[in-house]
Design an enzyme around this catalytic site. Structure first.
Site, short mmCIF file in Angstrom:
data_model
loop_
_atom_site.label_atom_id
_atom_site.label_comp_id
_atom_site.label_asym_id
_atom_site.label_seq_id
_atom_site.Cartn_x
_atom_site.Cartn_y
_atom_site.Cartn_z
CD GLN A 117 -3.01 -1.02 0.24
OE1 GLN A 117 -3.25 0.07 -0.29
NE2 GLN A 117 -3.70 -2.11 -0.03
CB CYS B 54 -7.75 0.47 -6.46
SG CYS B 54 -7.65 -0.81 -7.73
CD GLU C 167 -7.56 1.44 -2.53
OE1 GLU C 167 -7.33 0.25 -2.33
OE2 GLU C 167 -6.96 2.13 -3.38
#
Length: 365
Positions: A189, A320, A354
């Site tokens: 991430q 995403c 996101e």
């Protein structure tokens, strides 16, 4: 926006615009108001890649404008976390007149953690020798008092390591200390603090659920390790062999005893569950798989995986790409209601966002 720069005074408005766009895109699905998780407006990114430009004795980091393809010199990079941003000029100072470390260096990749570790991959257009490794070791020792840095040297079909090829992320979540191995070149991430908020949001949902959890696209175990205490058993699947090994490492690192990781694609899992009661060596008859967590790539869920997740009482969907999330919701909303919507700003100053959705099966389904 200027390449490699941040604009804190514009951050709130840009985030409001992105949230409004997501809310509008999903408006046909009767979604609640989004819970918003903000990023820091500067020094938020834990990964960065740069070309290295040589001009006589001068050497500098460079990026390319995505629209014009023009080269842009980067002397300071406030997008990156401070560990990376502060180290970038230090690296150049130390290799500028070191022939072995500078010669035909054309790219540098940085991977950092919230806990302050740093992995630097130096990529060359020439073969590397033991002389390079010795110089990299000397630089590591020189910087050890100020930086927890590791160096990797790469060239065609070569990879030389001063120590190893990973960093270990460490942070607290709901009073528990979590640790994650993050390997060079594998997905992690990019916005560590927003990732921690994302895990916290998912864990609050998981604490309201019961039974067992199936996670698809588990990567290095980012979600499954954090959520394992909320379920009796957790089965996580992933196609990447490197990510599987890292997930298994992280299971042991965090002393998780109720989590198993299988190397299977989401499509293979769907087919296996359609055909029988076994998932590789697991006998599903002994499990109460009520909840599924999916964190798919930008393409979203394929038709078979859509059908699979629609069988679960609760779906935690991390997306995403709001466009493919909306496409998947067109199918999932036939059997489930959206209980919560969250927006996680992993990528400030870009159009990317996101999202997280918690769906619960309607009693009549």
């Amino acid at each position: 926006m200027s390449v490699g720069q941040v604009f804190p005074e514009q951050y709130s408005q840009q985030l409001d615009d992105k949230v409004a766009a997501v809310q509008q895109l999903l408006s046909d699905f009767n979604v609640p108001a989004a819970e918003i998780f903000r990023s820091e407006p500067a020094h938020y990114r834990l990964r960065a890649e740069f070309r290295i430009w040589h001009n006589g004795d001068d050497i500098y980091h460079a990026m390319f404008d995505s629209e014009t393809r023009d080269k842009v010199r980067i002397d300071y990079f406030p997008v990156a976390c401070r560990t990376i941003a502060d180290f970038m000029p230090r690296l150049l100072e130390n290799i500028q007149f070191n022939h072995e470390l500078r010669y035909k260096l054309y790219q540098v990749d940085y991977l950092a953690t919230l806990s302050g570790e740093l992995l630097v991959s130096l990529i060359y257009k020439r073969p590397l020798t033991n002389s390079w490794l010795e110089q990299a070791k000397q630089l590591t020792d020189k910087l050890a008092g100020q930086y927890k840095v590791k160096f990797i040297g790469r060239s065609r079909k070569q990879k030389l390591m001063v120590s190893n090829d990973y960093v270990t992320e460490q942070f607290e979540l709901d009073g528990e200390q979590l640790q994650y191995q993050q390997i060079e070149g594998s997905f992690t991430q990019p916005n560590g603090e927003v990732n921690r908020q994302m895990l916290g949001w998912a864990k609050k949902i998981a604490q309201q659920l019961s039974g067992d959890l199936l996670e698809l696209y588990c990567g290095n175990g980012n979600f499954s390790v954090a959520l394992a205490p909320c379920f009796n058993q957790v089965v996580a699947t992933e196609i990447s062999r490197t990510s599987i090994k890292s997930a298994q490492y992280n299971i042991a690192l965090n002393n998780v005893e109720n989590l198993q990781v299988l190397q299977m694609s989401a499509e293979d899992v769907s087919a296996a569950l359609q055909q029988g009661s076994k998932l590789k060596q697991l006998d599903l008859a002994d499990m109460q798989l009520n909840t599924v967590l999916v964190d798919p790539p930008r393409a979203g869920l394929d038709d078979g995986t859509e059908q699979l997740v629609s069988r679960f009482n609760d779906i935690i969907y991390i997306s995403c790409n709001p466009q493919t999330l909306a496409q998947n919701l067109q199918a999932l909303i036939k059997t489930h209601d959206v209980v919560q919507l969250a927006v996680f700003d992993q990528f400030p100053y870009t159009h990317h966002i996101e999202s997280g959705v918690w769906l619960r099966k309607r009693p009549s389904q």
